[in-house]
Scaffold this motif. Structure first.
Motif, PDB file in Angstrom:
ATOM      1  N   TYR A   1      20.328  33.802  37.430  1.00  0.00           N
ATOM      2  CA  TYR A   1      20.556  34.696  36.298  1.00  0.00           C
ATOM      3  C   TYR A   1      19.680  34.148  35.189  1.00  0.00           C
ATOM      4  N   THR A   2      18.590  34.830  34.911  1.00  0.00           N
ATOM      5  CA  THR A   2      17.506  34.228  34.117  1.00  0.00           C
ATOM      6  C   THR A   2      17.724  34.290  32.613  1.00  0.00           C
ATOM      7  N   THR A   3      18.636  35.126  32.124  1.00  0.00           N
ATOM      8  CA  THR A   3      18.894  35.164  30.677  1.00  0.00           C
ATOM      9  C   THR A   3      19.593  33.879  30.266  1.00  0.00           C
ATOM     10  N   PRO A   4      18.982  33.056  29.410  1.00  0.00           N
ATOM     11  CA  PRO A   4      19.601  31.765  29.057  1.00  0.00           C
ATOM     12  C   PRO A   4      20.957  31.958  28.380  1.00  0.00           C
TER      13      PRO A   4
ATOM     14  N   PRO B   1      19.262  29.085  32.194  1.00  0.00           N
ATOM     15  CA  PRO B   1      19.609  30.069  33.224  1.00  0.00           C
ATOM     16  C   PRO B   1      20.758  29.530  34.083  1.00  0.00           C
ATOM     17  N   ILE B   2      21.297  30.382  34.933  1.00  0.00           N
ATOM     18  CA  ILE B   2      22.369  29.969  35.860  1.00  0.00           C
ATOM     19  C   ILE B   2      21.808  29.980  37.280  1.00  0.00           C
ATOM     20  N   ALA B   3      21.949  28.868  37.991  1.00  0.00           N
ATOM     21  CA  ALA B   3      21.594  28.843  39.417  1.00  0.00           C
ATOM     22  C   ALA B   3      22.727  29.501  40.190  1.00  0.00           C
ATOM     23  N   CYS B   4      22.407  30.543  40.972  1.00  0.00           N
ATOM     24  CA  CYS B   4      23.431  31.328  41.676  1.00  0.00           C
ATOM     25  C   CYS B   4      23.354  31.081  43.194  1.00  0.00           C
ATOM     26  N   CYS B   5      24.504  30.999  43.814  1.00  0.00           N
ATOM     27  CA  CYS B   5      24.587  30.760  45.258  1.00  0.00           C
ATOM     28  C   CYS B   5      25.526  31.767  45.901  1.00  0.00           C
ATOM     29  N   LYS B   6      25.347  31.949  47.227  1.00  0.00           N
ATOM     30  CA  LYS B   6      26.192  32.854  47.985  1.00  0.00           C
ATOM     31  C   LYS B   6      26.241  32.404  49.436  1.00  0.00           C
TER      32      LYS B   6
END
Length: 268
Positions: free
Chosen positions: A135-138, A263-268
């Motif tokens: 999620y690239t928006t800081p 940003p947020i590093a996202c996982c799934k």
């Protein structure tokens, strides 16, 4: 038929022994036989007077038919003290309602056991979460999702808006990032991004409260400032001093402040 007669005796010995004894218990003694008599077609091998003898079974006490017809089975039905034996075609014997219910319930249990066993077999474990995008928006250490929730649930909501992630995505943990490298799901480069971490590695008496796992994840990503001396954890994927790519985790007082935007590093 002679072999059948001998086998039959072994099943119904108590009945046959009762023919020649006044008391069944008196017949319960050790029997040693060095040889067996050869019985005629209409005789059965029985126990009598302390030994084995051939004898006809007479009267209404017992009647065992000879099921010579192809496809018939010898069937016993408990109808009296001894019961009745008949020859029955295969497939014509019926079960009562209680037996059918028991069989069906047992089958259902076996099926549930099968599901449990399959889930425990090697290779059937749930897949590990891996990096799917950012999620690239800081955002700072108080992450509020489009669902209005602030915290890790809000971060998960934002990760689910990442096209490459979708439903079920969430903020990565430090262990998810390890799995991402191991399984080749890491991008070529990854700028410093928020990840969830609980390590209790940088506690101090200035933190309020102390030693509670809130200091290295901005209190579950609900805290945007620094007055409580909490901080967050970020991850990078970049070249190390060895010249090889490696995960870089940053955390600690004055290193990753909760007021920083990442940003947020996202996982799934």
């Amino acid at each position: 038929m002679r072999k059948f007669h001998i086998a039959y005796l072994l099943v119904f010995a108590p009945v046959l022994m009762g023919n020649d004894t006044d008391d069944y218990s008196s017949a319960m003694s050790a029997l040693v036989a060095n040889s067996l008599p050869v019985c005629a077609e209409n005789q059965y091998l029985t126990y009598a007077s302390g030994g084995l003898a051939c004898r006809e079974v007479v009267g209404a006490m017992l009647n065992v038919p000879d099921c010579n017809k192809t496809g018939q089975l010898l069937t016993y039905t408990k109808g009296s003290e001894i019961g009745v034996y008949t020859c029955v075609d295969k497939g014509t014997e019926s079960l009562d309602a209680a037996d059918i219910t028991l069989i069906n319930s047992t089958y259902t249990k076996l099926q549930s056991f099968k599901t449990t066993i399959n889930s425990l077999m090697p290779g059937s474990k749930a897949s590990v979460a891996k990096y799917c995008g950012s999620y690239t928006t800081p955002v700072n250490g108080a992450i509020t999702g489009n669902n209005g929730v602030t915290g890790v649930a809000g971060a998960a909501n934002l990760c689910q808006t990442v096209p490459a992630c979708g439903a079920g995505a969430r903020m990565c943990t430090v262990y998810d990032m390890y799995n991402s490298v191991v399984f080749g799901a890491i991008p070529a480069t990854l700028a410093p991004s928020w990840v969830h971490m609980i390590s209790w590695q940088h506690n101090s008496t200035s933190q309020n409260p102390t030693a509670n796992g809130l200091a290295d994840n901005c209190s579950g990503f609900t805290y945007p400032t620094g007055d409580k001396f909490w901080y967050g954890t970020t991850v990078e994927w970049k070249t190390a001093v060895t010249g090889q790519k490696a995960l870089h985790f940053a955390s600690g007082p004055n290193v990753v402040r909760c007021s920083d935007t990442k940003p947020i590093a996202c996982c799934k």
